[in-house]
Design a protein around this motif. Structure first.
Motif, PDB file in Angstrom:
ATOM      1  N   ALA A 188       0.827  -1.212   0.000  1.00  0.00           N
ATOM      2  CA  ALA A 188       0.000   0.000   0.000  1.00  0.00           C
ATOM      3  C   ALA A 188       0.859   1.260   0.000  1.00  0.00           C
ATOM      4  O   ALA A 188       0.383   2.339  -0.341  1.00  0.00           O
ATOM      5  N   PHE A 189       2.131   1.118   0.350  1.00  0.00           N
ATOM      6  CA  PHE A 189       3.037   2.263   0.452  1.00  0.00           C
ATOM      7  C   PHE A 189       4.045   2.324  -0.699  1.00  0.00           C
ATOM      8  O   PHE A 189       5.078   2.969  -0.583  1.00  0.00           O
ATOM      9  N   GLU A 190       3.733   1.650  -1.807  1.00  0.00           N
ATOM     10  CA  GLU A 190       4.673   1.592  -2.927  1.00  0.00           C
ATOM     11  C   GLU A 190       4.989   2.946  -3.555  1.00  0.00           C
ATOM     12  O   GLU A 190       6.003   3.090  -4.237  1.00  0.00           O
ATOM     13  N   ALA A 191       4.159   3.928  -3.340  1.00  0.00           N
ATOM     14  CA  ALA A 191       4.409   5.251  -3.927  1.00  0.00           C
ATOM     15  C   ALA A 191       5.715   5.863  -3.409  1.00  0.00           C
ATOM     16  O   ALA A 191       6.400   6.572  -4.153  1.00  0.00           O
ATOM     17  N   ALA A 192       6.079   5.562  -2.178  1.00  0.00           N
ATOM     18  CA  ALA A 192       7.288   6.160  -1.600  1.00  0.00           C
ATOM     19  C   ALA A 192       8.565   5.707  -2.318  1.00  0.00           C
ATOM     20  O   ALA A 192       9.350   6.551  -2.758  1.00  0.00           O
ATOM     21  N   PRO A 193       8.819   4.389  -2.474  1.00  0.00           N
ATOM     22  CA  PRO A 193      10.041   4.029  -3.185  1.00  0.00           C
ATOM     23  C   PRO A 193       9.988   4.384  -4.673  1.00  0.00           C
ATOM     24  O   PRO A 193      11.032   4.660  -5.274  1.00  0.00           O
ATOM     25  N   ILE A 194       8.798   4.382  -5.249  1.00  0.00           N
ATOM     26  CA  ILE A 194       8.681   4.785  -6.654  1.00  0.00           C
ATOM     27  C   ILE A 194       9.074   6.251  -6.805  1.00  0.00           C
ATOM     28  O   ILE A 194       9.870   6.604  -7.679  1.00  0.00           O
ATOM     29  N   ALA A 195       8.550   7.098  -5.941  1.00  0.00           N
ATOM     30  CA  ALA A 195       8.897   8.522  -5.986  1.00  0.00           C
ATOM     31  C   ALA A 195      10.392   8.712  -5.741  1.00  0.00           C
ATOM     32  O   ALA A 195      11.061   9.479  -6.450  1.00  0.00           O
ATOM     33  N   GLY A 196      10.925   8.008  -4.755  1.00  0.00           N
ATOM     34  CA  GLY A 196      12.352   8.116  -4.465  1.00  0.00           C
ATOM     35  C   GLY A 196      13.214   7.664  -5.627  1.00  0.00           C
ATOM     36  O   GLY A 196      14.209   8.308  -5.963  1.00  0.00           O
ATOM     37  N   ALA A 197      12.828   6.560  -6.270  1.00  0.00           N
ATOM     38  CA  ALA A 197      13.585   6.058  -7.415  1.00  0.00           C
ATOM     39  C   ALA A 197      13.545   7.047  -8.574  1.00  0.00           C
ATOM     40  O   ALA A 197      14.564   7.286  -9.234  1.00  0.00           O
ATOM     41  N   LEU A 198      12.392   7.633  -8.815  1.00  0.00           N
ATOM     42  CA  LEU A 198      12.282   8.617  -9.898  1.00  0.00           C
ATOM     43  C   LEU A 198      13.108   9.866  -9.613  1.00  0.00           C
ATOM     44  O   LEU A 198      13.713  10.441 -10.524  1.00  0.00           O
ATOM     45  N   ILE A 199      13.159  10.261  -8.353  1.00  0.00           N
ATOM     46  CA  ILE A 199      13.983  11.414  -7.970  1.00  0.00           C
ATOM     47  C   ILE A 199      15.459  11.099  -8.216  1.00  0.00           C
ATOM     48  O   ILE A 199      16.208  11.911  -8.766  1.00  0.00           O
ATOM     49  N   VAL A 200      15.885   9.883  -7.830  1.00  0.00           N
ATOM     50  CA  VAL A 200      17.287   9.482  -8.030  1.00  0.00           C
ATOM     51  C   VAL A 200      17.620   9.407  -9.520  1.00  0.00           C
ATOM     52  O   VAL A 200      18.694   9.839  -9.951  1.00  0.00           O
ATOM     53  N   VAL A 201      16.702   8.877 -10.328  1.00  0.00           N
ATOM     54  CA  VAL A 201      16.944   8.799 -11.774  1.00  0.00           C
ATOM     55  C   VAL A 201      17.042  10.202 -12.374  1.00  0.00           C
ATOM     56  O   VAL A 201      17.909  10.466 -13.213  1.00  0.00           O
ATOM     57  N   ALA A 202      16.177  11.107 -11.936  1.00  0.00           N
ATOM     58  CA  ALA A 202      16.252  12.490 -12.420  1.00  0.00           C
ATOM     59  C   ALA A 202      17.591  13.117 -12.035  1.00  0.00           C
ATOM     60  O   ALA A 202      18.235  13.795 -12.846  1.00  0.00           O
ATOM     61  N   ALA A 203      18.034  12.879 -10.802  1.00  0.00           N
ATOM     62  CA  ALA A 203      19.328  13.401 -10.352  1.00  0.00           C
ATOM     63  C   ALA A 203      20.463  12.800 -11.172  1.00  0.00           C
ATOM     64  O   ALA A 203      21.411  13.491 -11.545  1.00  0.00           O
ATOM     65  N   MET A 204      20.372  11.511 -11.477  1.00  0.00           N
ATOM     66  CA  MET A 204      21.409  10.861 -12.280  1.00  0.00           C
ATOM     67  C   MET A 204      21.448  11.438 -13.684  1.00  0.00           C
ATOM     68  O   MET A 204      22.535  11.642 -14.249  1.00  0.00           O
ATOM     69  N   ALA A 205      20.283  11.712 -14.254  1.00  0.00           N
ATOM     70  CA  ALA A 205      20.237  12.318 -15.592  1.00  0.00           C
ATOM     71  C   ALA A 205      20.886  13.701 -15.577  1.00  0.00           C
ATOM     72  O   ALA A 205      21.661  14.040 -16.482  1.00  0.00           O
ATOM     73  N   LEU A 206      20.603  14.485 -14.551  1.00  0.00           N
ATOM     74  CA  LEU A 206      21.234  15.800 -14.434  1.00  0.00           C
ATOM     75  C   LEU A 206      22.741  15.664 -14.226  1.00  0.00           C
ATOM     76  O   LEU A 206      23.521  16.462 -14.745  1.00  0.00           O
ATOM     77  N   PHE A 207      23.144  14.652 -13.474  1.00  0.00           N
ATOM     78  CA  PHE A 207      24.573  14.413 -13.273  1.00  0.00           C
ATOM     79  C   PHE A 207      25.234  14.085 -14.611  1.00  0.00           C
ATOM     80  O   PHE A 207      26.328  14.589 -14.909  1.00  0.00           O
ATOM     81  N   ALA A 208      24.594  13.252 -15.411  1.00  0.00           N
ATOM     82  CA  ALA A 208      25.143  12.906 -16.728  1.00  0.00           C
ATOM     83  C   ALA A 208      25.303  14.158 -17.595  1.00  0.00           C
ATOM     84  O   ALA A 208      26.343  14.352 -18.238  1.00  0.00           O
ATOM     85  N   VAL A 209      24.288  15.016 -17.582  1.00  0.00           N
ATOM     86  CA  VAL A 209      24.369  16.258 -18.353  1.00  0.00           C
ATOM     87  C   VAL A 209      25.538  17.100 -17.841  1.00  0.00           C
ATOM     88  O   VAL A 209      26.325  17.630 -18.626  1.00  0.00           O
ATOM     89  N   ASN A 210      25.665  17.194 -16.535  1.00  0.00           N
ATOM     90  CA  ASN A 210      26.737  17.990 -15.939  1.00  0.00           C
ATOM     91  C   ASN A 210      28.110  17.431 -16.303  1.00  0.00           C
ATOM     92  O   ASN A 210      29.040  18.188 -16.610  1.00  0.00           O
ATOM     93  N   VAL A 211      28.254  16.113 -16.278  1.00  0.00           N
ATOM     94  CA  VAL A 211      29.538  15.494 -16.631  1.00  0.00           C
ATOM     95  C   VAL A 211      29.888  15.807 -18.082  1.00  0.00           C
ATOM     96  O   VAL A 211      31.011  16.218 -18.389  1.00  0.00           O
ATOM     97  N   PHE A 212      28.922  15.608 -18.980  1.00  0.00           N
ATOM     98  CA  PHE A 212      29.207  15.843 -20.395  1.00  0.00           C
ATOM     99  C   PHE A 212      29.452  17.322 -20.696  1.00  0.00           C
ATOM    100  O   PHE A 212      30.205  17.645 -21.608  1.00  0.00           O
ATOM    101  N   ARG A 213      28.836  18.219 -19.931  1.00  0.00           N
ATOM    102  CA  ARG A 213      29.060  19.648 -20.149  1.00  0.00           C
ATOM    103  C   ARG A 213      30.420  20.096 -19.640  1.00  0.00           C
ATOM    104  O   ARG A 213      30.990  21.059 -20.141  1.00  0.00           O
ATOM    105  N   THR A 214      30.926  19.433 -18.608  1.00  0.00           N
ATOM    106  CA  THR A 214      32.155  19.910 -17.979  1.00  0.00           C
ATOM    107  C   THR A 214      33.383  19.059 -18.318  1.00  0.00           C
ATOM    108  O   THR A 214      34.495  19.494 -18.074  1.00  0.00           O
ATOM    109  N   ALA A 215      33.179  17.869 -18.851  1.00  0.00           N
ATOM    110  CA  ALA A 215      34.313  16.994 -19.162  1.00  0.00           C
ATOM    111  C   ALA A 215      35.105  17.564 -20.333  1.00  0.00           C
ATOM    112  O   ALA A 215      34.530  18.035 -21.313  1.00  0.00           O
ATOM    113  N   ARG A 216      36.385  17.525 -20.207  1.00  0.00           N
ATOM    114  CA  ARG A 216      37.265  17.989 -21.256  1.00  0.00           C
ATOM    115  C   ARG A 216      38.156  16.833 -21.688  1.00  0.00           C
ATOM    116  O   ARG A 216      38.880  16.264 -20.869  1.00  0.00           O
ATOM    117  N   VAL A 217      38.090  16.479 -22.947  1.00  0.00           N
ATOM    118  CA  VAL A 217      38.889  15.388 -23.472  1.00  0.00           C
ATOM    119  C   VAL A 217      40.093  15.966 -24.197  1.00  0.00           C
ATOM    120  O   VAL A 217      39.951  16.768 -25.100  1.00  0.00           O
TER     121      VAL A 217
END
Length: 120
Positions: A89-118
């Motif tokens: 009955a409380f499945e919304a909590a881990p689903i919301a948390g997982a989606l927040i973490v995935v959104a943060a990971m996507a932003l992290f990926a954008v940040n890495v690609f914007r700042t990485a210098r090869v």
């Protein structure tokens, strides 16, 4: 700076996760092992690694990513623990948390690609 905050929060989360693991071992009750694993990995390891990025905290994107990950790193494993102890009955909590973490990971990926210098 959000990078330093992410590293500090991560070590606190990792200590809590380790203590939870010790408590599970002492009681021989491993029902919360999935929550323990997510707490350590998402909250401890990933959050610390994100804080190491040199650009962490220097841009608005990095600050948003840092705060999202801190929130998700707490909500996700706590939500898993609540579902394991209280039921689906409380499945919304881990689903919301997982989606927040995935959104943060996507932003992290954008940040890495914007700042990485090869170098050539």
């Amino acid at each position: 700076m959000i990078g330093s905050l992410m590293m500090c929060v991560s070590v606190v989360i990792l200590l809590v996760g380790m203590l939870a693991g010790i408590a599970m071992g002492i009681t021989q009750n491993f029902a919360l092992a999935p929550a323990h694993a997510h707490l350590n990995l998402v909250g401890g390891v990933l959050l610390f690694l994100f804080g190491l990025l040199p650009a962490a905290g220097t841009t608005l994107l990095a600050r948003i990513q840092g705060w999202l990950h801190i929130v998700g790193a707490v909500v996700f494993p706590v939500g898993v623990a609540v579902v394991l102890t209280k039921g689906p009955a409380f499945e919304a909590a881990p689903i919301a948390g997982a989606l927040i973490v995935v959104a943060a990971m996507a932003l992290f990926a954008v940040n890495v690609f914007r700042t990485a210098r090869v170098s050539p």
